[in-house]
Design an enzyme around this catalytic site. Structure first.
Site, PDB file in Angstrom:
ATOM      1  N   LYS A  35     178.341  46.497  60.908  1.00 21.20           N
ATOM      2  CA  LYS A  35     177.492  45.423  60.381  1.00 21.20           C
ATOM      3  C   LYS A  35     176.027  45.885  60.372  1.00 21.20           C
ATOM      4  O   LYS A  35     175.698  46.937  60.926  1.00 21.20           O
ATOM      5  CB  LYS A  35     177.642  44.187  61.275  1.00 21.20           C
ATOM      6  CG  LYS A  35     177.119  44.395  62.706  1.00 21.20           C
ATOM      7  CD  LYS A  35     177.481  43.259  63.635  1.00 21.20           C
ATOM      8  CE  LYS A  35     176.931  43.512  65.033  1.00 21.20           C
ATOM      9  NZ  LYS A  35     177.430  42.527  66.005  1.00 21.20           N
ATOM     10  N   TYR A 255     142.867  49.961  66.719  1.00 17.03           N
ATOM     11  CA  TYR A 255     142.580  48.525  66.682  1.00 17.03           C
ATOM     12  C   TYR A 255     142.436  47.954  68.087  1.00 17.03           C
ATOM     13  O   TYR A 255     143.248  48.232  68.965  1.00 17.03           O
ATOM     14  CB  TYR A 255     143.715  47.768  65.987  1.00 17.03           C
ATOM     15  CG  TYR A 255     143.756  47.949  64.487  1.00 17.03           C
ATOM     16  CD1 TYR A 255     142.698  47.557  63.683  1.00 17.03           C
ATOM     17  CD2 TYR A 255     144.882  48.499  63.897  1.00 17.03           C
ATOM     18  CE1 TYR A 255     142.750  47.722  62.308  1.00 17.03           C
ATOM     19  CE2 TYR A 255     144.945  48.659  62.520  1.00 17.03           C
ATOM     20  CZ  TYR A 255     143.875  48.266  61.727  1.00 17.03           C
ATOM     21  OH  TYR A 255     143.934  48.423  60.373  1.00 17.03           O
TER      22      TYR A 255
HETATM   23  C1  LIG Z   1     178.077  43.351  67.085  1.00 15.56           C
HETATM   24  C2  LIG Z   1     179.391  42.998  67.668  1.00 15.56           C
HETATM   25  C3  LIG Z   1     180.157  43.958  68.360  1.00 15.56           C
HETATM   26  C4  LIG Z   1     179.630  45.337  68.697  1.00 15.56           C
HETATM   27  O1  LIG Z   1     178.756  45.244  69.803  1.00 15.56           O
HETATM   28  P1  LIG Z   1     178.060  46.525  70.441  1.00 15.56           P
HETATM   29  O2  LIG Z   1     177.315  45.994  71.599  1.00 15.56           O
HETATM   30  O3  LIG Z   1     177.160  47.074  69.394  1.00 15.56           O
HETATM   31  O4  LIG Z   1     179.146  47.480  70.797  1.00 15.56           O
HETATM   32  C5  LIG Z   1     181.419  43.584  68.768  1.00 15.56           C
HETATM   33  N1  LIG Z   1     181.893  42.330  68.540  1.00 15.56           N
HETATM   34  C6  LIG Z   1     181.172  41.402  67.903  1.00 15.56           C
HETATM   35  C7  LIG Z   1     181.747  40.035  67.706  1.00 15.56           C
HETATM   36  C8  LIG Z   1     179.898  41.691  67.464  1.00 15.56           C
HETATM   37  O5  LIG Z   1     179.181  40.748  66.846  1.00 15.56           O
END
Ligand SMILES: *Cc1c(COP(=O)(O)O)cnc(C)c1O
Length: 370
Positions: A35, A255
């Site tokens: 994702k 800055y």
């Molecule tokens: C993003 C996500 C993962 C992966 O999590 P990590 O900490 O990146 O390994 C697994 N399950 C769900 C439901 C997620 O949203």
């Protein structure tokens, strides 16, 4: 000289990290979480590199359909299920699996007329209190889904861990007990573990594991004391030095003048800033590498530039030399901790202005423990 902010994605590191996940998973199957544009590494790039996984998980149709269109035949799970009723038709057409976490989604499936039933994963809220049905609703929801013509016989169960990155927390054991009780006797494969669960809590492995961040070579743990995992960073963010000045004792840098030179000293300006996704909140003292040697950020991060203290670098440094912001030789977790964030966010927020390149293996296998 063109501006040289680059994110170099090491495809063999992604593949290697999938192997690490597989070793840790034992008999469990591996659903690679890609994702968020492959955690900022590029959706299709991550998918090609991780195509040895048993399945992919993404957030939404906009991330899933391009995978199908690119020819990936893997199971693809929509981790948040449909966002609106019409999406179940598209999920069916593209053979996407759905998480079902809410009564409204159950109603949508009960009322849908689908050409092909969906593989559904019923999500249990075992204690994270974000998405998922409360434990006492699970049996009834399971029966409703099992009876729906829109749901395939492969009805499965999923929950998500809230504190698996904290090795001292009792929460993970409580979530496991809650999930076991809510689902005992129900048929169907189960998945519980994210990267932290997979690496630190063997009892969370179940039938499928869902690693994300570890595939990209980082972990969610405190970088000073992570469980051992021979991961390799998949993204190395670099740029070049654009100017070098000799400043005087008392000169305030950048800055707000938040950092003042304690002596006459050389300062480099590197061509990267928050406009590239380098975190603006990274304070003075955040580590960077100059020609592979550790140095420190000084002063505020600008949109296009950062300043670097060159004291303590023995080799001569010149305009055009390479600066590494994170990646090989400098764990993103360490930079993230300085900036008050997590490696996930650093990876996801690298902007379009940065040139993404793929590297098969410039330096050969270089396992580093994170
Ligand atoms: C993003 C996500 C993962 C992966 O999590 P990590 O900490 O990146 O390994 C697994 N399950 C769900 C439901 C997620 O949203």
């Amino acid at each position: 000289m063109t501006r040289e902010a680059r994110a170099v994605i090491n495809v063999s590191a992604l593949r290697h990290n999938l192997g690490v996940a597989r070793d840790a998973a034992g008999q469990a199957r591996v659903m690679a979480v890609i994702k968020g544009n492959g955690y900022g590494h590029g959706l299709l790039r991550a998918a090609y590199a991780l195509r040895g996984a048993d399945a992919f998980a993404v957030t939404c149709l906009e991330e899933a359909i391009p995978l199908r269109e690119a020819g990936f035949a893997h199971p693809i799970l929509l981790l948040e299920g449909p966002y609106e009723p019409g999406e179940v038709q598209l999920a069916s057409r593209y053979r996407l699996d759905v998480v079902i976490h809410s009564d409204w989604q159950i109603s949508v499936l009960q009322n849908a007329r689908l050409a092909r039933p969906l593989n559904a994963w019923l999500k249990v809220d075992s204690g994270m209190h974000r998405l998922g049905l409360p434990p006492e609703r699970v049996r009834e929801a399971h029966a409703q889904l099992a009876a729906s013509a829109s749901v395939s016989p492969h009805l499965r169960l999923i929950t998500h861990l809230a504190e698996a990155d904290d090795l001292d927390s009792g929460k993970t054991d409580r979530q496991l007990a809650c999930f076991d009780e809510a689902t005992s006797g129900l048929r169907g494969e189960r998945t519980i573990a994210n990267s932290a669960g997979l690496l630190a809590w063997p009892r969370t492995r179940a039938d499928w594991v869902r690693p994300g961040i570890m595939l990209y070579g980082a972990t969610p743990f405190d970088h000073r004391n992570p469980p051992h995992a021979p991961l390799r960073p998949a993204m190395t963010l670099t740029t070049r030095i654009h100017a070098i000045y000799q400043h005087r004792s008392g000169d305030a840098i950048g800055y707000g003048g938040t950092w003042v030179c304690p002596e006459d000293m050389p300062v480099a300006v590197a061509a990267i800033g928050y406009g590239d996704g380098y975190p603006r909140h990274a304070p003075s003292g955040t580590p960077v590498l100059v020609n592979g040697v550790r140095a420190q950020l000084i002063g505020r991060v600008s949109m296009d530039m950062i300043c670097i203290d060159l004291r303590g670098i023995d080799e001569p440094v010149e305009v055009g030399d390479e600066v590494t912001l994170w990646g090989e030789g400098l764990p993103a977790e360490e930079v993230a901790e300085h900036a008050g964030t997590i490696a996930y966010e650093l990876f996801c927020t690298v902007t379009q202005r940065v040139r993404f390149l793929e590297e098969r293996d410039r330096h050969g296998p270089h396992p580093h423990s994170v």
